[in-house]
Scaffold this active site. Structure first.
Site, PDB file in Angstrom:
ATOM      1  N   SER A  13       0.563  -1.234   0.581  1.00  0.00           N
ATOM      2  CA  SER A  13       0.487   0.490  -0.299  1.00  0.00           C
ATOM      3  C   SER A  13       0.923   1.119   0.264  1.00  0.00           C
ATOM      4  O   SER A  13       1.636   1.938  -0.826  1.00  0.00           O
ATOM      5  CB  SER A  13      -0.839   0.360   1.149  1.00  0.00           C
ATOM      6  OG  SER A  13      -1.878   1.097   0.872  1.00  0.00           O
ATOM      7  N   ASP A  40      -9.999  -3.668  -5.316  1.00  0.00           N
ATOM      8  CA  ASP A  40      -9.399  -2.241  -4.950  1.00  0.00           C
ATOM      9  C   ASP A  40      -9.713  -1.059  -5.361  1.00  0.00           C
ATOM     10  O   ASP A  40      -9.559  -1.278  -6.873  1.00  0.00           O
ATOM     11  CB  ASP A  40      -8.006  -2.921  -4.888  1.00  0.00           C
ATOM     12  CG  ASP A  40      -7.233  -1.189  -4.736  1.00  0.00           C
ATOM     13  OD1 ASP A  40      -7.257  -0.991  -4.212  1.00  0.00           O
ATOM     14  OD2 ASP A  40      -5.772  -1.857  -4.127  1.00  0.00           O
ATOM     15  N   HIS A  42      -8.483  -4.142  -1.632  1.00  0.00           N
ATOM     16  CA  HIS A  42      -7.503  -3.673  -0.998  1.00  0.00           C
ATOM     17  C   HIS A  42      -7.360  -4.060   0.150  1.00  0.00           C
ATOM     18  O   HIS A  42      -7.928  -3.783   2.045  1.00  0.00           O
ATOM     19  CB  HIS A  42      -7.082  -1.872  -0.816  1.00  0.00           C
ATOM     20  CG  HIS A  42      -5.811  -1.674  -0.638  1.00  0.00           C
ATOM     21  ND1 HIS A  42      -5.017  -1.079  -1.711  1.00  0.00           N
ATOM     22  CD2 HIS A  42      -5.242  -0.940   0.405  1.00  0.00           C
ATOM     23  CE1 HIS A  42      -4.044  -0.247  -1.533  1.00  0.00           C
ATOM     24  NE2 HIS A  42      -4.335  -0.152   0.045  1.00  0.00           N
TER      25      HIS A  42
END
Length: 320
Positions: free
Chosen positions: A167, A268, A298
């Site tokens: 991320s 995501d 995500h």
């Protein structure tokens, strides 16, 4: 119907001085040290201060049993890891990060240096990139110092250094790899970079962002707030830190990136940007291995052990 509050969603309160009060309580695990091992323990860990003035540090993970060749201890690849957390949360001592790095160190096997970088908004970008370079330069110093940290000097193959992030950590990896192009980090060689669900953005919405604007875990108001808290004051989401795809200098420097693994999931909101990033890299001649799964979201690896294992297998295959 009450108005959606991204602060409440993230369990944070913004204080008058611009700092955050973080309400989420996350289980922590201490480093193990390398004495008094538990039965069956496969990995040991220790914490090292990186920069006391910045309160940054690293946690090193080392397999208990190091493979050997011809009765000599084999040198292992080094993974420098940057955790997720939307710029504002988490640290390497969080249980989920500690256990993930344990597994990575044991199963590949590798030496891991997990970097506890500074968080936003108390430190805004590019502070996190600076912390990443501090970590890289610390490893470089150990490589050339006869009295350096023994877990690094005795067990690391300095020609096989990998930068790995998840991320926002993947964002840190990308920008650090671009910085390294202009610096002498010998005797270290970056053998590859691993971008897992990279957190990148931009002012113009993508199709996937619009489609998943009200995503339960990572809705657009939350994404926008995280960038608002992390980006330098006075900038917007088209700044290169957020939107590397829109910056021509970044695009040109990408030509010099080495091997790259990009991992993403179809659920995501950032998936379109991640795939666009892969396309840009390929166009610039980067050797990219893209692992996109239509199913998943995500941060899925936090709650889905099978997906976490799949990510680990991709990473292991890329490193070895």
């Amino acid at each position: 119907m009450s108005k959606f509050d991204p602060y409440e969603h993230l369990k944070i309160i913004k204080n008058q001085d611009g700092t955050l009060t973080r309400l989420m309580k996350i289980p922590q695990l201490p480093a193990t040290g390398d004495v008094d091992l538990l039965p069956g323990q496969t990995v040991v860990s220790k914490d090292i201060t990186l920069d006391a003035t910045k309160n940054t540090w690293v946690r090193i993970f080392r397999p208990v049993k190091i493979p050997s060749n011809d009765n000599k201890i084999a040198r292992l690849p080094l993974v420098i890891y940057f955790h997720a957390g939307g710029w504002i949360n988490f640290q390497v001592s969080d249980r989920v990060n500690h256990e993930t790095m344990n597994k990575l160190a044991f199963e590949v096997p590798v030496i891991v240096v997990a970097v506890n970088y500074r968080l936003a908004p108390e430190t805004r970008l590019p502070g996190q990139y600076d912390d990443a370079m501090d970590a890289l330069n610390w490893v470089k110093k150990q490589a050339t110092d006869p009295n350096g940290e023994p877990w690094i000097t005795e067990y690391v193959d300095f020609s096989r250094v990998f930068l790995y992030g998840t991320s926002c950590g993947a964002n840190i990896v990308l920008h650090t790899a671009l910085r390294v192009i202009d610096q002498d980090i010998s005797p270290l060689t970056i053998a590859g970079i691993i971008l897992c669900e990279p957190f990148i953005g931009g002012k113009k919405r993508t199709r996937s962002e619009l489609k998943m604007a009200a995503d339960l875990l990572f809705p657009l108001p939350v994404i926008d707030l995280l960038w608002e808290l992390a980006l330098p004051n006075g900038t917007d989401r088209d700044h290169r830190f957020c939107n590397p795809l829109a910056d021509q200098q970044v695009k040109k420097k990408m030509e010099k990136l080495g091997r790259c693994l990009v991992i993403g999931f179809g659920g995501d909101p950032l998936i379109d940007r991640q795939q666009e990033l892969v396309q840009m890299m390929v166009m610039q001649g980067v050797v990219v291995e893209a692992r996109f799964d239509d199913v998943g979201f995500h941060g899925i690896e936090i709650v889905d052990p099978k997906r976490a294992d799949a990510i680990l297998s991709f990473v292991k295959e890329f490193i070895l």
